[in-house]
Design a protein around this motif. Structure first.
Motif, PDB file in Angstrom:
ATOM      1  N   LYS A 141      -4.931  -8.470  -4.538  1.00 25.98           N
ATOM      2  CA  LYS A 141      -4.984  -9.797  -5.262  1.00 25.98           C
ATOM      3  C   LYS A 141      -4.109 -10.824  -4.468  1.00 25.98           C
ATOM      4  O   LYS A 141      -4.406 -11.981  -4.204  1.00 25.98           O
ATOM      5  CB  LYS A 141      -4.120  -9.785  -6.388  1.00 25.98           C
ATOM      6  CG  LYS A 141      -5.091  -8.999  -7.712  1.00 25.98           C
ATOM      7  CD  LYS A 141      -4.350  -9.093  -8.884  1.00 25.98           C
ATOM      8  CE  LYS A 141      -5.312  -8.571 -10.021  1.00 25.98           C
ATOM      9  NZ  LYS A 141      -4.657  -8.654 -11.316  1.00 25.98           N
ATOM     10  N   GLU A 142      -3.032 -10.412  -3.503  1.00 30.15           N
ATOM     11  CA  GLU A 142      -2.481 -11.081  -2.866  1.00 30.15           C
ATOM     12  C   GLU A 142      -3.007 -11.544  -1.559  1.00 30.15           C
ATOM     13  O   GLU A 142      -3.017 -12.677  -0.923  1.00 30.15           O
ATOM     14  CB  GLU A 142      -1.001 -10.452  -2.547  1.00 30.15           C
ATOM     15  CG  GLU A 142       0.097 -11.493  -1.917  1.00 30.15           C
ATOM     16  CD  GLU A 142       1.315 -11.087  -1.651  1.00 30.15           C
ATOM     17  OE1 GLU A 142       2.222 -11.582  -0.889  1.00 30.15           O
ATOM     18  OE2 GLU A 142       1.944 -10.158  -2.595  1.00 30.15           O
TER      19      GLU A 142
ATOM     20  N   VAL B 134       0.716  -1.153  -0.024  1.00 32.84           N
ATOM     21  CA  VAL B 134       0.040   0.061   0.112  1.00 32.84           C
ATOM     22  C   VAL B 134       0.842   1.291   0.066  1.00 32.84           C
ATOM     23  O   VAL B 134       0.675   2.319  -0.577  1.00 32.84           O
ATOM     24  CB  VAL B 134      -0.965  -0.084   1.274  1.00 32.84           C
ATOM     25  CG1 VAL B 134      -1.700   1.356   1.299  1.00 32.84           C
ATOM     26  CG2 VAL B 134      -2.227  -1.090   0.981  1.00 32.84           C
ATOM     27  N   SER B 135       1.895   1.159   0.849  1.00 34.39           N
ATOM     28  CA  SER B 135       2.950   2.355   0.830  1.00 34.39           C
ATOM     29  C   SER B 135       3.483   2.880  -0.469  1.00 34.39           C
ATOM     30  O   SER B 135       3.769   3.824  -0.823  1.00 34.39           O
ATOM     31  CB  SER B 135       3.998   2.180   1.963  1.00 34.39           C
ATOM     32  OG  SER B 135       3.234   1.941   3.138  1.00 34.39           O
ATOM     33  N   ALA B 136       3.454   1.758  -1.235  1.00 34.36           N
ATOM     34  CA  ALA B 136       4.365   1.911  -2.614  1.00 34.36           C
ATOM     35  C   ALA B 136       3.369   2.130  -3.607  1.00 34.36           C
ATOM     36  O   ALA B 136       3.553   2.178  -4.741  1.00 34.36           O
ATOM     37  CB  ALA B 136       5.186   0.576  -2.898  1.00 34.36           C
ATOM     38  N   GLY B 137       2.102   2.288  -3.162  1.00 34.85           N
ATOM     39  CA  GLY B 137       0.930   2.597  -4.245  1.00 34.85           C
ATOM     40  C   GLY B 137       0.504   1.274  -5.068  1.00 34.85           C
ATOM     41  O   GLY B 137      -0.310   1.647  -5.994  1.00 34.85           O
ATOM     42  N   GLN B 138       0.800   0.118  -4.637  1.00 34.87           N
ATOM     43  CA  GLN B 138       0.640  -1.053  -5.368  1.00 34.87           C
ATOM     44  C   GLN B 138      -0.706  -1.668  -4.750  1.00 34.87           C
ATOM     45  O   GLN B 138      -0.727  -2.768  -4.068  1.00 34.87           O
ATOM     46  CB  GLN B 138       1.731  -1.985  -5.177  1.00 34.87           C
ATOM     47  CG  GLN B 138       2.802  -1.651  -5.929  1.00 34.87           C
ATOM     48  CD  GLN B 138       3.942  -2.429  -5.845  1.00 34.87           C
ATOM     49  OE1 GLN B 138       4.196  -3.242  -4.816  1.00 34.87           O
ATOM     50  NE2 GLN B 138       4.892  -2.469  -6.684  1.00 34.87           N
ATOM     51  N   PHE B 139      -1.906  -0.957  -4.861  1.00 39.88           N
ATOM     52  CA  PHE B 139      -3.117  -1.378  -4.281  1.00 39.88           C
ATOM     53  C   PHE B 139      -3.781  -2.697  -4.692  1.00 39.88           C
ATOM     54  O   PHE B 139      -4.062  -3.527  -4.239  1.00 39.88           O
ATOM     55  CB  PHE B 139      -4.127  -0.447  -4.370  1.00 39.88           C
ATOM     56  CG  PHE B 139      -3.750   1.008  -3.942  1.00 39.88           C
ATOM     57  CD1 PHE B 139      -3.595   1.251  -2.326  1.00 39.88           C
ATOM     58  CD2 PHE B 139      -3.230   2.388  -4.505  1.00 39.88           C
ATOM     59  CE1 PHE B 139      -3.219   2.430  -1.828  1.00 39.88           C
ATOM     60  CE2 PHE B 139      -3.102   3.203  -4.022  1.00 39.88           C
ATOM     61  CZ  PHE B 139      -3.010   3.555  -2.806  1.00 39.88           C
ATOM     62  N   GLU B 140      -3.624  -2.865  -6.030  1.00 39.35           N
ATOM     63  CA  GLU B 140      -4.217  -3.825  -6.813  1.00 39.35           C
ATOM     64  C   GLU B 140      -3.415  -5.096  -6.367  1.00 39.35           C
ATOM     65  O   GLU B 140      -3.894  -6.224  -6.122  1.00 39.35           O
ATOM     66  CB  GLU B 140      -4.002  -3.749  -8.506  1.00 39.35           C
ATOM     67  CG  GLU B 140      -4.405  -4.900  -9.108  1.00 39.35           C
ATOM     68  CD  GLU B 140      -4.207  -4.755 -10.594  1.00 39.35           C
ATOM     69  OE1 GLU B 140      -4.838  -5.686 -11.395  1.00 39.35           O
ATOM     70  OE2 GLU B 140      -3.985  -3.593 -11.117  1.00 39.35           O
ATOM     71  N   LYS B 141      -1.976  -5.101  -6.421  1.00 36.15           N
ATOM     72  CA  LYS B 141      -1.215  -6.251  -5.966  1.00 36.15           C
ATOM     73  C   LYS B 141      -1.515  -6.704  -4.732  1.00 36.15           C
ATOM     74  O   LYS B 141      -1.695  -7.778  -4.341  1.00 36.15           O
ATOM     75  CB  LYS B 141       0.213  -5.822  -5.972  1.00 36.15           C
ATOM     76  CG  LYS B 141       1.181  -6.976  -5.621  1.00 36.15           C
ATOM     77  CD  LYS B 141       2.583  -6.841  -6.220  1.00 36.15           C
ATOM     78  CE  LYS B 141       3.411  -7.925  -5.768  1.00 36.15           C
ATOM     79  NZ  LYS B 141       4.757  -7.745  -5.994  1.00 36.15           N
ATOM     80  N   ALA B 142      -1.566  -5.684  -3.519  1.00 40.12           N
ATOM     81  CA  ALA B 142      -1.962  -5.866  -2.258  1.00 40.12           C
ATOM     82  C   ALA B 142      -3.367  -6.740  -2.069  1.00 40.12           C
ATOM     83  O   ALA B 142      -3.372  -7.658  -1.386  1.00 40.12           O
ATOM     84  CB  ALA B 142      -2.173  -4.559  -1.414  1.00 40.12           C
TER      85      ALA B 142
ATOM     86  N   THR C 251     -12.497  -4.839  -6.272  1.00 42.44           N
ATOM     87  CA  THR C 251     -11.760  -4.554  -7.526  1.00 42.44           C
ATOM     88  C   THR C 251     -12.552  -3.444  -8.353  1.00 42.44           C
ATOM     89  O   THR C 251     -11.750  -2.354  -8.773  1.00 42.44           O
ATOM     90  CB  THR C 251     -11.632  -5.874  -8.394  1.00 42.44           C
ATOM     91  OG1 THR C 251     -10.760  -6.758  -7.685  1.00 42.44           O
ATOM     92  CG2 THR C 251     -10.905  -5.308  -9.562  1.00 42.44           C
ATOM     93  N   ALA C 252     -13.818  -3.658  -8.391  1.00 41.24           N
ATOM     94  CA  ALA C 252     -14.525  -2.557  -9.196  1.00 41.24           C
ATOM     95  C   ALA C 252     -14.491  -1.187  -8.609  1.00 41.24           C
ATOM     96  O   ALA C 252     -14.145  -0.164  -8.947  1.00 41.24           O
ATOM     97  CB  ALA C 252     -16.019  -3.053  -9.468  1.00 41.24           C
ATOM     98  N   LYS C 253     -14.611  -1.263  -7.108  1.00 39.08           N
ATOM     99  CA  LYS C 253     -14.515   0.112  -6.313  1.00 39.08           C
ATOM    100  C   LYS C 253     -13.333   0.586  -6.485  1.00 39.08           C
ATOM    101  O   LYS C 253     -13.113   1.817  -6.614  1.00 39.08           O
ATOM    102  CB  LYS C 253     -14.860  -0.302  -4.967  1.00 39.08           C
ATOM    103  CG  LYS C 253     -14.801   0.933  -3.977  1.00 39.08           C
ATOM    104  CD  LYS C 253     -15.329   0.483  -2.601  1.00 39.08           C
ATOM    105  CE  LYS C 253     -14.152  -0.123  -1.880  1.00 39.08           C
ATOM    106  NZ  LYS C 253     -14.436  -0.115  -0.293  1.00 39.08           N
ATOM    107  N   ARG C 254     -12.028  -0.004  -6.336  1.00 42.00           N
ATOM    108  CA  ARG C 254     -10.712   0.485  -6.630  1.00 42.00           C
ATOM    109  C   ARG C 254     -10.517   0.890  -7.945  1.00 42.00           C
ATOM    110  O   ARG C 254     -10.126   2.010  -8.097  1.00 42.00           O
ATOM    111  CB  ARG C 254      -9.746  -0.540  -6.342  1.00 42.00           C
ATOM    112  CG  ARG C 254      -8.162  -0.253  -6.555  1.00 42.00           C
ATOM    113  CD  ARG C 254      -7.293  -1.098  -6.470  1.00 42.00           C
ATOM    114  NE  ARG C 254      -7.754  -2.481  -7.017  1.00 42.00           N
ATOM    115  CZ  ARG C 254      -7.642  -2.799  -8.300  1.00 42.00           C
ATOM    116  NH1 ARG C 254      -7.160  -1.919  -9.078  1.00 42.00           N
ATOM    117  NH2 ARG C 254      -7.832  -4.084  -8.599  1.00 42.00           N
TER     118      ARG C 254
END
Length: 124
Positions: A29-30, A19-27, A58-61
């Motif tokens: 999914k994992e 999240v701190s790296a802005g990798q919301f999708e990866k966070a 996912t749709a909300k993000r």
């Protein structure tokens, strides 16, 4: 109880790092369960928005990311851990297309079960 806390601590550390790296999708999914529940803070009328399931989250993000023109700053705090729950402070300074600068400051609360996040809730 101690092993549960260790597992939650490990998930929290890795999740917040993404999240701190802005990798919301990866966070998501994992770490999110397919049956995750997401609860937003109350609106002006006191109604909370709730979505159920990974597809809805996912749709909300994706809807949020579609309105963001740029991110000027993102900060997270260290997690607080209690049993199967972790929480952290989140601050996002960003620009919304055709609107201008915005700021979100909230407490993010997550519940972990069987190694996956099953519930997220945002409080401000």
């Amino acid at each position: 109880m101690e092993r549960l806390k260790d597992s939650t601590r490990e998930i929290a550390a890795k999740f917040i790092q993404l999240v701190s790296a802005g990798q919301f999708e990866k966070a998501q999914k994992e770490f999110f369960s397919p049956d995750v529940v997401s609860i937003e803070f109350p609106d002006a009328d006191g109604h909370c928005s709730e979505v159920y399931g990974m597809a809805a989250v996912t749709a909300k993000r994706e809807e949020f990311q579609a309105i963001v023109e740029s991110v000027e700053g993102l900060k997270t705090s260290a997690p607080l851990i209690q049993g199967d729950v972790f929480a952290f402070e989140f601050e996002l300074n960003f620009t919304v297309k055709s609107v201008g600068p915005q700021r979100i400051a909230e407490i993010c609360v997550y519940q972990v079960r069987d190694g996956k996040i099953v519930k997220e809730q945002f409080l401000n």
